[in-house]
Scaffold this motif. Sequence first.
Motif, PDB file in Angstrom:
ATOM      1  N   THR A 191      10.391  -4.348  -0.229  1.00  0.00           N
ATOM      2  CA  THR A 191       9.316  -3.881  -1.113  1.00  0.00           C
ATOM      3  C   THR A 191       9.259  -2.357  -1.119  1.00  0.00           C
ATOM      4  OG1 THR A 191       7.978  -5.874  -0.784  1.00  0.00           O
ATOM      5  CG2 THR A 191       6.817  -3.881  -1.486  1.00  0.00           C
ATOM      6  N   ILE A 192       9.366  -1.767   0.072  1.00  0.00           N
ATOM      7  CA  ILE A 192       9.321  -0.304   0.180  1.00  0.00           C
ATOM      8  C   ILE A 192      10.549   0.324  -0.467  1.00  0.00           C
ATOM      9  CG2 ILE A 192       9.302   1.631   1.795  1.00  0.00           C
ATOM     10  CD1 ILE A 192       7.751  -0.167   3.737  1.00  0.00           C
ATOM     11  N   LEU A 193      11.713  -0.221  -0.183  1.00  0.00           N
ATOM     12  CA  LEU A 193      12.952   0.328  -0.726  1.00  0.00           C
ATOM     13  C   LEU A 193      12.970   0.278  -2.252  1.00  0.00           C
ATOM     14  CD1 LEU A 193      15.566  -1.179   1.762  1.00  0.00           C
ATOM     15  CD2 LEU A 193      14.762   1.184   1.666  1.00  0.00           C
ATOM     16  N   GLN A 194      12.463  -0.810  -2.822  1.00  0.00           N
ATOM     17  CA  GLN A 194      12.477  -0.964  -4.273  1.00  0.00           C
ATOM     18  C   GLN A 194      11.379  -0.158  -4.964  1.00  0.00           C
ATOM     19  OE1 GLN A 194      12.126  -5.217  -4.626  1.00  0.00           O
ATOM     20  NE2 GLN A 194      14.296  -5.595  -4.179  1.00  0.00           N
ATOM     21  N   GLY A 195      10.288   0.110  -4.243  1.00  0.00           N
ATOM     22  CA  GLY A 195       9.154   0.780  -4.868  1.00  0.00           C
ATOM     23  C   GLY A 195       9.095   2.277  -4.685  1.00  0.00           C
ATOM     24  N   CYS A 196       9.692   2.795  -3.598  1.00  0.00           N
ATOM     25  CA  CYS A 196       9.628   4.237  -3.308  1.00  0.00           C
ATOM     26  C   CYS A 196      10.941   4.894  -3.723  1.00  0.00           C
ATOM     27  CB  CYS A 196       9.339   4.467  -1.821  1.00  0.00           C
ATOM     28  SG  CYS A 196       7.751   3.804  -1.282  1.00  0.00           S
ATOM     29  N   LYS A 197      11.040   5.256  -4.964  1.00  0.00           N
ATOM     30  CA  LYS A 197      12.296   5.742  -5.539  1.00  0.00           C
ATOM     31  C   LYS A 197      12.605   7.194  -5.183  1.00  0.00           C
ATOM     32  CE  LYS A 197      13.296   1.906  -7.629  1.00  0.00           C
ATOM     33  NZ  LYS A 197      14.459   1.095  -7.194  1.00  0.00           N
ATOM     34  N   GLN A 198      11.606   7.941  -4.667  1.00  0.00           N
ATOM     35  CA  GLN A 198      11.852   9.345  -4.362  1.00  0.00           C
ATOM     36  C   GLN A 198      12.107   9.599  -2.879  1.00  0.00           C
ATOM     37  OE1 GLN A 198       9.453  12.308  -6.379  1.00  0.00           O
ATOM     38  NE2 GLN A 198       8.575  10.751  -7.725  1.00  0.00           N
ATOM     39  N   LEU A 199      12.253   8.543  -2.093  1.00  0.00           N
ATOM     40  CA  LEU A 199      12.516   8.714  -0.668  1.00  0.00           C
ATOM     41  C   LEU A 199      13.820   9.471  -0.434  1.00  0.00           C
ATOM     42  CD1 LEU A 199      11.544   5.329   1.061  1.00  0.00           C
ATOM     43  CD2 LEU A 199      10.674   7.610   1.603  1.00  0.00           C
ATOM     44  N   ALA A 216       0.829  -1.209   0.000  1.00  0.00           N
ATOM     45  CA  ALA A 216       0.000   0.000   0.000  1.00  0.00           C
ATOM     46  C   ALA A 216       0.861   1.256   0.000  1.00  0.00           C
ATOM     47  CB  ALA A 216      -0.923  -0.013   1.217  1.00  0.00           C
ATOM     48  N   ILE A 217       1.950   1.254   0.759  1.00  0.00           N
ATOM     49  CA  ILE A 217       2.857   2.408   0.779  1.00  0.00           C
ATOM     50  C   ILE A 217       3.414   2.667  -0.622  1.00  0.00           C
ATOM     51  CG2 ILE A 217       5.094   3.238   1.624  1.00  0.00           C
ATOM     52  CD1 ILE A 217       4.462   1.824   4.280  1.00  0.00           C
ATOM     53  N   VAL A 218       3.826   1.596  -1.292  1.00  0.00           N
ATOM     54  CA  VAL A 218       4.400   1.723  -2.635  1.00  0.00           C
ATOM     55  C   VAL A 218       3.347   2.156  -3.656  1.00  0.00           C
ATOM     56  CG1 VAL A 218       5.471   0.450  -4.535  1.00  0.00           C
ATOM     57  CG2 VAL A 218       6.241   0.059  -2.178  1.00  0.00           C
ATOM     58  N   ASN A 219       2.170   1.563  -3.574  1.00  0.00           N
ATOM     59  CA  ASN A 219       1.136   1.811  -4.589  1.00  0.00           C
ATOM     60  C   ASN A 219       0.425   3.147  -4.414  1.00  0.00           C
ATOM     61  OD1 ASN A 219       1.613  -0.703  -5.799  1.00  0.00           O
ATOM     62  ND2 ASN A 219       0.149  -1.740  -4.472  1.00  0.00           N
ATOM     63  N   PHE A 220       0.198   3.555  -3.153  1.00  0.00           N
ATOM     64  CA  PHE A 220      -0.609   4.753  -2.916  1.00  0.00           C
ATOM     65  C   PHE A 220       0.230   5.996  -2.615  1.00  0.00           C
ATOM     66  CE2 PHE A 220      -3.670   1.343  -1.540  1.00  0.00           C
ATOM     67  CZ  PHE A 220      -4.480   1.451  -2.657  1.00  0.00           C
ATOM     68  N   LEU A 221       1.509   5.816  -2.278  1.00  0.00           N
ATOM     69  CA  LEU A 221       2.372   6.965  -1.996  1.00  0.00           C
ATOM     70  C   LEU A 221       3.622   6.907  -2.881  1.00  0.00           C
ATOM     71  CD1 LEU A 221       2.223   6.995   1.933  1.00  0.00           C
ATOM     72  CD2 LEU A 221       0.791   8.259   0.321  1.00  0.00           C
ATOM     73  N   PRO A 222       3.454   6.918  -4.182  1.00  0.00           N
ATOM     74  CA  PRO A 222       4.612   6.783  -5.078  1.00  0.00           C
ATOM     75  C   PRO A 222       5.589   7.945  -4.985  1.00  0.00           C
ATOM     76  CG  PRO A 222       2.659   7.440  -6.313  1.00  0.00           C
ATOM     77  CD  PRO A 222       2.192   7.102  -4.923  1.00  0.00           C
ATOM     78  N   ASN A 223       5.121   9.109  -4.510  1.00  0.00           N
ATOM     79  CA  ASN A 223       5.988  10.289  -4.436  1.00  0.00           C
ATOM     80  C   ASN A 223       6.442  10.592  -3.011  1.00  0.00           C
ATOM     81  OD1 ASN A 223       5.661  10.800  -7.260  1.00  0.00           O
ATOM     82  ND2 ASN A 223       3.668  11.735  -6.833  1.00  0.00           N
ATOM     83  N   ILE A 224       6.302   9.634  -2.117  1.00  0.00           N
ATOM     84  CA  ILE A 224       6.673   9.852  -0.719  1.00  0.00           C
ATOM     85  C   ILE A 224       8.166  10.176  -0.612  1.00  0.00           C
ATOM     86  CG2 ILE A 224       7.144   7.405  -0.258  1.00  0.00           C
ATOM     87  CD1 ILE A 224       5.310   9.712   2.171  1.00  0.00           C
TER      88      ILE A 224
END
Length: 270
Positions: free
Chosen positions: A205-213, A180-188
Amino acid sequence: MDCLVNIFGRLGLESLVLDVPFVCKSWYRATLNPECWWHLDFSKVKRHDSLSYDDFTSRLTSTYQIVGNFPVTAFMKSVVKRSGRSATYIALFDYFTEEALLYVADECPALRTLVLPSNVLQGPQFKIQNHMSKWTNLQSLKLKRCFDMEELLTQISIHCKSFVALAIETANIGKDEASAIVNFLPNIKVLDLRYASMEKENLMTILQGCKQLELFDARDCTGFTEGDEEILKHASHIRSFKHEGSFKHEGSMGSMLFYFPYHSADGFRW
């Protein structure tokens, strides 16, 4: 007058309520400007029967000659009203009621940052996600617990297009929550999950999906080991990745994770 308003807008709530208005008439008139009340931190306001009844609440009770429990919700409403619907930052008090939250939802459409204390959301019937449609300008949210993260993040993604920072301490980050973090907050850009229960695969999963962290606080978590080379490799794109104190508990019960809640004194920083 403009200079006074500029200065008073940088002061804390205690000074604005109990000090500045009593200096002189011109200072009092300046505090009537809504721009003085854009940053409202109620976290130090306690009920009269609270074990942590502090100096701020004592001064309020003495100044306004209040007998019995301090009416924290009524006080909050009076202060929020002074903001003229322009408040951009609000940190609510311990044990706040849904009445207080509803008032903030209705009277603070410009809100950008909302901080909710630990002693709230005592049951799944109290849902912060029901109010997200009122805060279309919200950029950051800090919670101490969350009963339905998927639903909350869904509402944030629908209504809060500028949202970039989320902090949930002592969270339980399973497969569904990580997705859900990856899918709903892509610009987090800022993610604070300190003290969470989070297995390595869900962290990955979070590290690989949230590229703008830009900042990811995963300190003192259970479920993965501090210094894991694979984790650090996938976190290399994050300017500040904090993972100290995290561990995977292996004991007589196999790989079961043990979840220990802590209280953070750090606050929400980025």
